[in-house]
Design a protein around this motif. Structure first.
Motif, PDB file in Angstrom:
ATOM      1  N   ILE A 354       0.830  -1.212   0.000  1.00  0.00           N
ATOM      2  CA  ILE A 354       0.000   0.000   0.000  1.00  0.00           C
ATOM      3  C   ILE A 354       0.864   1.262   0.000  1.00  0.00           C
ATOM      4  N   LEU A 355       1.906   1.275   0.816  1.00  0.00           N
ATOM      5  CA  LEU A 355       2.682   2.501   1.022  1.00  0.00           C
ATOM      6  C   LEU A 355       3.755   2.738  -0.047  1.00  0.00           C
ATOM      7  N   TYR A 356       4.392   1.654  -0.508  1.00  0.00           N
ATOM      8  CA  TYR A 356       5.485   1.823  -1.475  1.00  0.00           C
ATOM      9  C   TYR A 356       5.063   1.546  -2.914  1.00  0.00           C
ATOM     10  N   LYS A 357       3.955   0.819  -3.083  1.00  0.00           N
ATOM     11  CA  LYS A 357       3.414   0.512  -4.415  1.00  0.00           C
ATOM     12  C   LYS A 357       4.494   0.012  -5.398  1.00  0.00           C
ATOM     13  N   PRO A 358       5.154  -1.106  -5.081  1.00  0.00           N
ATOM     14  CA  PRO A 358       6.185  -1.627  -5.992  1.00  0.00           C
ATOM     15  C   PRO A 358       5.585  -2.089  -7.319  1.00  0.00           C
ATOM     16  N   LYS A 359       6.369  -2.060  -8.361  1.00  0.00           N
ATOM     17  CA  LYS A 359       5.890  -2.468  -9.678  1.00  0.00           C
ATOM     18  C   LYS A 359       5.531  -3.947  -9.679  1.00  0.00           C
ATOM     19  N   ARG A 360       4.481  -4.271 -10.468  1.00  0.00           N
ATOM     20  CA  ARG A 360       4.055  -5.666 -10.569  1.00  0.00           C
ATOM     21  C   ARG A 360       5.197  -6.523 -11.109  1.00  0.00           C
ATOM     22  N   TRP A 361       5.389  -7.678 -10.467  1.00  0.00           N
ATOM     23  CA  TRP A 361       6.418  -8.663 -10.794  1.00  0.00           C
ATOM     24  C   TRP A 361       7.841  -8.222 -10.429  1.00  0.00           C
ATOM     25  N   SER A 368       6.435 -10.029  -1.478  1.00  0.00           N
ATOM     26  CA  SER A 368       5.327  -9.666  -0.580  1.00  0.00           C
ATOM     27  C   SER A 368       4.123 -10.580  -0.797  1.00  0.00           C
ATOM     28  N   TRP A 369       3.784 -10.845  -2.053  1.00  0.00           N
ATOM     29  CA  TRP A 369       2.630 -11.698  -2.335  1.00  0.00           C
ATOM     30  C   TRP A 369       2.873 -13.146  -1.925  1.00  0.00           C
TER      31      TRP A 369
END
Length: 401
Positions: A354-361, A368-369
């Motif tokens: 939520i806070l850092y919003k890393p790029k997908r993949w 995290s996932w």
């Protein structure tokens, strides 16, 4: 970081088997090491502000009201559950020590030993804050590493006598249903061993911080050392304890060990000293919550009477539950899945996303996932296995025995 949950790891191995058990501990170590790094990094993610409490970070991530009610109940369950288990562990370890050193004293009920442990906690609970516990925390840390190494060495010695007896290394249950429930319980037991995340922000808050020397630098160095010791203690005790006793190992490996009597007695006394300090570390955030509510809602005046009433009530309640449900293995599995897996495995990852919003993949998105999936699985399955274990143990238990 090395909690009394390490003593239940051989039992968890006996429920799930060699390969899955070892894999569960490895995955948990890697996942919680990663989420611990996330917690340390998020402590000062806003310039000029420090999130000194888990609920404060939750409010920042999820919003003022939602964040508090997502994080605070989970953290509270972890704190209270740890202290209930430590009540049982303290009494159980002291009784085992008495059995070995003074057999006549060991005839006393376990209830009395838990009550004695609670009496000591009533005295210790009057210390003002975390900084007051530095000496006790150091002693507890030394004790935890020491009894882990004693359990490891004593198990190796015990295992070297295998030529005189048959030891079975399959899972301990024999029916399909029992095996499945045991697997669930073992996942919760492993999760319970990784409980430090619920107090990591409070601990980091005691470290001075500035722009030139942020607290995360020394904190992370400490975490690396701690997790290296965690790996040494957890894997050595889990593997050696299961190797020594196979599927007959007790839910507390030190209860299974009998020889050399003097060394095992010392190890059990070390456990007693360790949980004496660890109880207070996990209780401090709860004391803070209790006292804050008494001041705000019931208009108590801050001071010694407030500490005496609020903290003593908490200690007595955890002691009462521990006396009524002294089932070490079942409690580890139930609470480990119910709350420890969320605070240690996946809530930090959700907040990071939520806070850092890393790029997908990207690495952090993927890691995290994966951590979230592992944590959610344990959260669903662990309490089921733990509850079933408690119910089965309660069938043959006489209250206050």
């Amino acid at each position: 970081m090395v909690g009394a949950g390490v003593l239940g790891l051989p039992f968890a191995m006996s429920q799930i088997g060699w390969v899955p058990g070892t894999l569960a501990i490895i995955v948990s170590w890697v996942v919680t090491f990663y989420t611990l790094w996330q917690m340390v990094e998020m402590h000062e993610m806003v310039p000029g502000k420090r999130f000194d409490r888990y609920p404060e970070l939750g409010k920042h991530a999820f919003g003022e009201k939602l964040g508090y009610w997502i994080v605070m109940p989970q953290q509270a369950i972890v704190q209270v559950a740890s202290d209930i288990v430590y009540m049982v562990t303290g009494g159980k370890s002291l009784k085992k020590c008495a059995d070995l050193v003074c057999p006549w004293l060991g005839q006393l009920r376990q209830t009395y030993f838990i009550m004695f442990f609670a009496f000591l906690q009533l005295l210790l609970s009057q210390t003002p804050n975390f900084n007051s516990l530095k000496g006790l925390s150091l002693l507890a840390a030394i004790m935890s590493v020491s009894y882990s190494m004693i359990a490891f060495v004593a198990s190796i010695i015990r295992g070297s006598h295998h030529q005189y007896e048959h030891v079975r290394y399959g899972v301990r249950s024999h029916t399909t249903a029992s095996i499945v429930f045991d697997i669930f319980n073992s996942l919760g037991t492993v999760a319970f061993a990784f409980a430090g995340h619920s107090v990591v922000l409070e601990i980091q808050a005691t470290i001075p911080s500035s722009q030139q020397k942020p607290s995360k630098t020394p904190m992370w160095k400490g975490c690396i050392v701690a997790y290296a010791i965690v790996a040494l203690c957890y894997f050595s005790v889990a593997v050696a304890g299961f190797w020594a006793f196979g599927d007959l190992v007790e839910d507390d490996v030190l209860v299974s060990l009998e020889k050399p009597r003097s060394i095992i007695a010392i190890a059990n006394f070390m456990v007693f000293i360790h949980v004496l300090g660890s109880y207070q570390v996990f209780a401090m955030p709860m004391f803070d919550i209790i006292e804050s509510n008494l001041v705000k809602k019931l208009h108590f005046t801050p001071g010694r009477p407030l500490r005496l009433i609020g903290r003593s009530t908490y200690v007595v309640l955890t002691a009462f539950v521990g006396i009524c449900l002294p089932f070490f293995g079942g409690l580890l599995g139930f609470f480990g899945g119910l709350a420890f897996s969320s605070t240690s495995y996946f809530i930090p990852c959700i907040m990071w996303l939520i806070l850092y919003k890393p790029k997908r993949w990207s690495f952090h998105w993927t890691a995290s996932w994966i951590s979230i999936i592992v944590g959610v699985v344990i959260t669903i399955l662990g309490p089921i296995g733990g509850a079933r274990s408690i119910i089965m143990s309660a069938k043959t238990y006489k209250l206050f025995s």
